[in-house]
Scaffold this active site. Sequence first.
Site, mmCIF file in Angstrom:
data_model
loop_
_atom_site.group_PDB
_atom_site.id
_atom_site.type_symbol
_atom_site.label_atom_id
_atom_site.label_comp_id
_atom_site.label_asym_id
_atom_site.label_seq_id
_atom_site.Cartn_x
_atom_site.Cartn_y
_atom_site.Cartn_z
ATOM 1 N N ARG A 1 0.821 -1.231 0.000
ATOM 2 C CA ARG A 1 0.000 0.000 0.000
ATOM 3 C C ARG A 1 0.849 1.272 0.000
ATOM 4 N NH1 ARG A 1 -3.351 -3.376 -0.576
ATOM 5 N NH2 ARG A 1 -5.512 -3.305 0.130
ATOM 6 N N GLU B 1 -5.148 4.461 5.994
ATOM 7 C CA GLU B 1 -4.925 4.027 4.610
ATOM 8 C C GLU B 1 -5.259 5.137 3.613
ATOM 9 O OE1 GLU B 1 -5.661 0.962 1.227
ATOM 10 O OE2 GLU B 1 -6.995 2.483 1.996
ATOM 11 N N SER C 1 -10.767 -0.053 3.169
ATOM 12 C CA SER C 1 -10.040 -0.130 4.447
ATOM 13 C C SER C 1 -9.664 1.275 4.918
ATOM 14 C CB SER C 1 -8.747 -0.924 4.280
ATOM 15 O OG SER C 1 -9.008 -2.189 3.740
HETATM 16 N N1 EPU Z 1 -11.072 -10.021 10.319
HETATM 17 C C1 EPU Z 1 -11.638 -9.799 11.534
HETATM 18 N N2 EPU Z 1 -12.758 -9.012 11.609
HETATM 19 C C2 EPU Z 1 -13.320 -8.474 10.504
HETATM 20 C C3 EPU Z 1 -12.743 -8.717 9.244
HETATM 21 C C4 EPU Z 1 -11.601 -9.491 9.171
HETATM 22 O O1 EPU Z 1 -11.168 -10.281 12.562
HETATM 23 O O2 EPU Z 1 -14.307 -7.735 10.652
HETATM 24 C C5 EPU Z 1 -9.793 -10.788 10.268
HETATM 25 C C6 EPU Z 1 -9.978 -12.225 9.888
HETATM 26 O O3 EPU Z 1 -9.072 -12.978 10.654
HETATM 27 C C7 EPU Z 1 -9.554 -12.264 8.430
HETATM 28 C C8 EPU Z 1 -8.493 -11.201 8.398
HETATM 29 O O4 EPU Z 1 -8.940 -10.196 9.316
HETATM 30 O O5 EPU Z 1 -9.029 -13.509 8.102
HETATM 31 C C9 EPU Z 1 -8.281 -10.580 7.039
HETATM 32 O O6 EPU Z 1 -9.524 -10.048 6.564
HETATM 33 P P1 EPU Z 1 -9.757 -9.786 5.004
HETATM 34 O O7 EPU Z 1 -9.535 -11.020 4.224
HETATM 35 O O8 EPU Z 1 -11.077 -9.146 4.832
HETATM 36 O O9 EPU Z 1 -8.592 -8.787 4.613
HETATM 37 P P2 EPU Z 1 -8.044 -7.442 5.288
HETATM 38 O O10 EPU Z 1 -6.641 -7.676 5.666
HETATM 39 O O11 EPU Z 1 -8.943 -6.920 6.338
HETATM 40 C C10 EPU Z 1 -7.087 -6.581 3.041
HETATM 41 C C11 EPU Z 1 -7.074 -5.292 2.255
HETATM 42 C C12 EPU Z 1 -8.375 -5.121 1.493
HETATM 43 C C13 EPU Z 1 -8.561 -6.317 0.562
HETATM 44 C C14 EPU Z 1 -8.564 -7.605 1.403
HETATM 45 C C15 EPU Z 1 -8.629 -8.850 0.548
HETATM 46 C C16 EPU Z 1 -5.635 -3.769 3.497
HETATM 47 C C17 EPU Z 1 -5.556 -2.534 4.321
HETATM 48 N N3 EPU Z 1 -6.870 -4.159 3.146
HETATM 49 O O12 EPU Z 1 -8.101 -6.457 4.025
HETATM 50 O O13 EPU Z 1 -8.237 -3.948 0.702
HETATM 51 O O14 EPU Z 1 -9.760 -6.215 -0.174
HETATM 52 O O15 EPU Z 1 -7.331 -7.677 2.170
HETATM 53 O O16 EPU Z 1 -7.401 -9.046 -0.066
HETATM 54 O O17 EPU Z 1 -4.608 -4.357 3.161
HETATM 55 C C18 EPU Z 1 -8.670 -1.602 0.691
HETATM 56 O O18 EPU Z 1 -7.462 -1.430 0.657
HETATM 57 O O19 EPU Z 1 -9.471 -0.628 0.724
HETATM 58 C C19 EPU Z 1 -9.195 -2.953 0.771
HETATM 59 C C20 EPU Z 1 -10.498 -3.185 0.912
#
Ligand code: EPU
Length: 339
Positions: free
Chosen positions: A160, A327, A231
């Site tokens: 990012r 972000e 995010s």
């Molecule tokens: N989780 C929670 N609570 C929640 C949601 C998620 O505990 O409400 C935990 C779970 O353990 C899950 C982990 O967080 O396994 C990861 O969640 P998720 O797969 O949704 O991914 P993220 O790390 O929260 C990142 C990106 C997103 C992207 C997703 C999928 C960043 C800041 N965000 O989110 O990007 O869509 O992975 O690859 O890296 C964005 O940048 O705007 C964005 C949406």
Amino acid sequence: MDSGNLSGRNTLGLKAQADRVVLITDGVQLEPALTEARPFGPITVLGGGSNVVMHPVQPGTVLLMNILGRELRADDGHRVILRVGAGENWHELVLWCHHHGLHGLANLALIPGSVGAAPIQNIGAYGVEVSQFIRAVHVMDRETLATQVLAPESCQFRYRDSCFKHEEGAQWIITAVDFQLDRNAPVCLEYPALKERLSAADPTHDAVLAGVMSLRQEKLPDPVVTPNVGSFFKNPVLSQEEGDALRNNASGVPLFAGPEGGVKVPAAWLIDQLGWRGVEKQGVKVSDAHALVLVGCGAQTAEPWLTLAADIVASVESAFGLTLELEPRVLGHPQQIAS
Ligand code: EPU
């Protein structure tokens, strides 16, 4: 020159007024626009407005980057180089490439915003980052007005992040991006949630695109309907040792492989543990569907968004000793505009 009202130009729907707004629809307009803007103060470039928190006052000139165009620059029957104008819509590009059999970008479907904003953030999702496909970034220096074609190494892509977010790259305005895509590319199923979603052992590119879109639509609100920037925080990246230490006071924290042998901590998990999901303050709410996403429910200025974000950062810091970084980019000054 456009009206200075930017309220319809940011996906949080925040009230914001610029001194001057100039629409750029062709690369040749950029040089005169920059020269004319010079006496009026700072110059801000805006793409889709999908990853910014805008204060009410935007001093100087805002350039609305709307340069369109997709041009096949090279094609060996297998790999292609596609040059795309900075103002093209990102998701429409993903769909266009998919329908023309040019593969690589499917995991990045439905990310809001423009092509020119994609390298700045090094947008990423479901195991893929856009930097994997970027072969060149075309820029103009806002001071010298010189044009340059930057190789990926010069862009310093990280999670990012890129040089465009820092002093060393802040002078560059992105006008077009060259992507290398591949007719024979394999699908990317590294992200566990995506793999689980796809039942077939050997899914097609069509299935991956549909899977990514359905996953996003379940968890991430559509900014056209609900104000949000995706995010609101980055996932902290730690060394392996720091990750082990975190496990001592955050029992059960899931850690994912991060850059350079480190680990990525899901900020959503930390925020969730502290009971923030669903909390609403002054017209901004932590999404019920995803703890990393803040959604608007009435807030009209940047302040309540930044206040709730600061409360979350302080709470995560005190509980886990980690400082979350925002972000989206914060633009402008916090003075109120008369309504
Ligand atoms: N989780 C929670 N609570 C929640 C949601 C998620 O505990 O409400 C935990 C779970 O353990 C899950 C982990 O967080 O396994 C990861 O969640 P998720 O797969 O949704 O991914 P993220 O790390 O929260 C990142 C990106 C997103 C992207 C997703 C999928 C960043 C800041 N965000 O989110 O990007 O869509 O992975 O690859 O890296 C964005 O940048 O705007 C964005 C949406």
